[in-house]
Design a protein around this motif. Structure first.
Motif, PDB file in Angstrom:
ATOM      1  N   LEU A 121     -24.573  10.666 -25.599  1.00 50.30           N
ATOM      2  CA  LEU A 121     -24.549  11.703 -26.633  1.00 50.30           C
ATOM      3  C   LEU A 121     -25.061  13.045 -26.131  1.00 50.30           C
ATOM      4  O   LEU A 121     -24.683  14.092 -26.668  1.00 50.30           O
ATOM      5  N   VAL A 122     -25.871  13.041 -25.074  1.00 48.77           N
ATOM      6  CA  VAL A 122     -26.458  14.277 -24.562  1.00 48.77           C
ATOM      7  C   VAL A 122     -25.599  14.925 -23.471  1.00 48.77           C
ATOM      8  O   VAL A 122     -25.458  16.142 -23.430  1.00 48.77           O
ATOM      9  N   VAL A 123     -25.012  14.123 -22.598  1.00 49.75           N
ATOM     10  CA  VAL A 123     -24.291  14.682 -21.450  1.00 49.75           C
ATOM     11  C   VAL A 123     -23.081  15.539 -21.848  1.00 49.75           C
ATOM     12  O   VAL A 123     -22.938  16.647 -21.320  1.00 49.75           O
ATOM     13  N   PRO A 124     -22.211  15.083 -22.745  1.00 46.04           N
ATOM     14  CA  PRO A 124     -21.043  15.933 -23.043  1.00 46.04           C
ATOM     15  C   PRO A 124     -21.385  17.358 -23.472  1.00 46.04           C
ATOM     16  O   PRO A 124     -20.824  18.304 -22.901  1.00 46.04           O
ATOM     17  N   PRO A 125     -22.297  17.572 -24.425  1.00 48.18           N
ATOM     18  CA  PRO A 125     -22.589  18.970 -24.768  1.00 48.18           C
ATOM     19  C   PRO A 125     -23.253  19.737 -23.609  1.00 48.18           C
ATOM     20  O   PRO A 125     -22.978  20.923 -23.423  1.00 48.18           O
ATOM     21  N   LEU A 126     -24.094  19.054 -22.840  1.00 48.46           N
ATOM     22  CA  LEU A 126     -24.744  19.736 -21.713  1.00 48.46           C
ATOM     23  C   LEU A 126     -23.739  20.158 -20.651  1.00 48.46           C
ATOM     24  O   LEU A 126     -23.923  21.183 -19.993  1.00 48.46           O
ATOM     25  N   LYS A 127     -22.711  19.364 -20.466  1.00 49.86           N
ATOM     26  CA  LYS A 127     -21.693  19.646 -19.450  1.00 49.86           C
ATOM     27  C   LYS A 127     -20.458  20.321 -20.044  1.00 49.86           C
ATOM     28  O   LYS A 127     -19.441  20.453 -19.371  1.00 49.86           O
ATOM     29  N   LYS A 128     -20.567  20.721 -21.315  1.00 42.26           N
ATOM     30  CA  LYS A 128     -19.474  21.366 -22.030  1.00 42.26           C
ATOM     31  C   LYS A 128     -18.186  20.519 -21.995  1.00 42.26           C
ATOM     32  O   LYS A 128     -17.097  21.018 -21.774  1.00 42.26           O
ATOM     33  N   GLN A 129     -18.383  19.225 -22.231  1.00 49.27           N
ATOM     34  CA  GLN A 129     -17.275  18.283 -22.320  1.00 49.27           C
ATOM     35  C   GLN A 129     -17.054  17.918 -23.777  1.00 49.27           C
ATOM     36  O   GLN A 129     -17.906  18.170 -24.630  1.00 49.27           O
ATOM     37  N   LYS A 130     -15.931  17.307 -24.042  1.00 48.98           N
ATOM     38  CA  LYS A 130     -15.626  16.854 -25.395  1.00 48.98           C
ATOM     39  C   LYS A 130     -15.984  15.378 -25.514  1.00 48.98           C
ATOM     40  O   LYS A 130     -15.791  14.612 -24.580  1.00 48.98           O
ATOM     41  N   TYR A 131     -16.467  15.004 -26.689  1.00 49.71           N
ATOM     42  CA  TYR A 131     -16.742  13.583 -26.926  1.00 49.71           C
ATOM     43  C   TYR A 131     -15.468  12.753 -26.836  1.00 49.71           C
ATOM     44  O   TYR A 131     -15.517  11.584 -26.490  1.00 49.71           O
ATOM     45  N   SER A 132     -14.333  13.355 -27.114  1.00 49.89           N
ATOM     46  CA  SER A 132     -13.077  12.613 -27.008  1.00 49.89           C
ATOM     47  C   SER A 132     -12.772  12.233 -25.559  1.00 49.89           C
ATOM     48  O   SER A 132     -12.038  11.282 -25.310  1.00 49.89           O
ATOM     49  N   HIS A 133     -13.342  12.977 -24.605  1.00 53.82           N
ATOM     50  CA  HIS A 133     -13.176  12.645 -23.188  1.00 53.82           C
ATOM     51  C   HIS A 133     -14.255  11.689 -22.698  1.00 53.82           C
ATOM     52  O   HIS A 133     -14.115  11.093 -21.633  1.00 53.82           O
ATOM     53  N   MET A 134     -15.344  11.594 -23.454  1.00 52.75           N
ATOM     54  CA  MET A 134     -16.471  10.748 -23.045  1.00 52.75           C
ATOM     55  C   MET A 134     -17.135  10.163 -24.299  1.00 52.75           C
ATOM     56  O   MET A 134     -18.248  10.538 -24.657  1.00 52.75           O
ATOM     57  N   PRO A 135     -16.462   9.206 -24.962  1.00 59.67           N
ATOM     58  CA  PRO A 135     -16.953   8.700 -26.250  1.00 59.67           C
ATOM     59  C   PRO A 135     -17.966   7.553 -26.159  1.00 59.67           C
ATOM     60  O   PRO A 135     -18.417   7.054 -27.181  1.00 59.67           O
ATOM     61  N   GLN A 136     -18.349   7.155 -24.960  1.00 57.95           N
ATOM     62  CA  GLN A 136     -19.142   5.938 -24.790  1.00 57.95           C
ATOM     63  C   GLN A 136     -20.446   5.942 -25.577  1.00 57.95           C
ATOM     64  O   GLN A 136     -20.866   4.902 -26.083  1.00 57.95           O
ATOM     65  N   GLY A 137     -21.109   7.066 -25.666  1.00 56.09           N
ATOM     66  CA  GLY A 137     -22.387   7.117 -26.378  1.00 56.09           C
ATOM     67  C   GLY A 137     -22.275   6.660 -27.816  1.00 56.09           C
ATOM     68  O   GLY A 137     -23.162   5.984 -28.339  1.00 56.09           O
ATOM     69  N   TRP A 138     -21.156   6.992 -28.450  1.00 55.54           N
ATOM     70  CA  TRP A 138     -20.957   6.609 -29.853  1.00 55.54           C
ATOM     71  C   TRP A 138     -20.767   5.111 -29.998  1.00 55.54           C
ATOM     72  O   TRP A 138     -21.115   4.542 -31.024  1.00 55.54           O
ATOM     73  N   LEU A 139     -20.215   4.453 -28.966  1.00 57.30           N
ATOM     74  CA  LEU A 139     -20.037   2.998 -29.036  1.00 57.30           C
ATOM     75  C   LEU A 139     -21.382   2.271 -29.078  1.00 57.30           C
ATOM     76  O   LEU A 139     -21.499   1.207 -29.676  1.00 57.30           O
ATOM     77  N   PHE A 140     -22.383   2.857 -28.428  1.00 59.78           N
ATOM     78  CA  PHE A 140     -23.686   2.205 -28.350  1.00 59.78           C
ATOM     79  C   PHE A 140     -24.566   2.482 -29.572  1.00 59.78           C
ATOM     80  O   PHE A 140     -25.540   1.768 -29.799  1.00 59.78           O
TER      81      PHE A 140
END
Length: 123
Positions: free
Chosen positions: A91-110
Motif C-alpha cells: 500500500l505504501v510503495v505505489p504512491p511513493l514510486k508514483k505507480q498505480k495500484y492497478s499495476h501493483m494491487p498486491q497490498g490490497w489482497l493482504f
C-alpha cells in the motif's frame, strides 16, 4: 477452533493460488522469456518468485494450524505479522514510486487477511 484464523487461511490459500497460476502466467513466464535481461538477475528474480510462493503457502498453513489448535496462537500472530508487512509494503510503495495500484494491487489482497488475523488473535 478459531473461525477468523481459518478464514484467513482460506484467503491466504487463495492469494497463493492467484500468485502461482495467474501471476505465473503474467509475470514469471514473461520474465523467463525476456531476452534483454542477463541470466543472473533473471534467474535470481525467478528464484525469488518461488520463495514468495513457498512463503504464501506457509502463511496459509500457519493460519490453518492457529485456527484448528488454540495452542498454536503464536503461529497466527506470526502469519498476521507477515501479512501485515506485505500489506503495508504493497500500500505504501505505489504512491511513493508514483505507480498505480492497478499495476501493483498486491497490498490490497493482504488487507482482509491482515484484519482477520488481527481480530482472530484477540478473540
Amino acid at each position: 477452533m478459531n473461525i477468523l484464523f481459518l478464514s484467513a487461511a482460506v484467503l491466504s490459500l487463495a492469494v497463493c493460488l492467484i500468485h502461482t497460476f495467474a501471476g505465473g502466467r503474467a509475470i514469471a513466464v514473461p520474465l523467463l522469456k525476456a531476452s534483454d535481461l542477463k541470466p543472473v538477475p533473471k534467474y535470481v528474480a525467478y528464484y525469488c518468485w518461488h520463495i514468495v510462493t513457498i512463503v504464501l503457502g506457509m502463511i496459509a498453513v500457519m493460519f490453518l494450524f492457529a485456527g484448528l489448535r488454540p495452542s498454536s496462537l503464536d503461529l497466527g500472530w506470526v502469519a498476521t505479522a507477515l501479512v501485515a508487512s506485505f500489506c503495508l509494503l504493497g500500500l505504501v510503495v505505489p504512491p511513493l514510486k508514483k505507480q498505480k495500484y492497478s499495476h501493483m494491487p498486491q497490498g490490497w489482497l493482504f488487507l482482509p487477511i491482515m484484519l482477520l488475523g488481527l481480530i482472530g488473535g484477540v478473540v
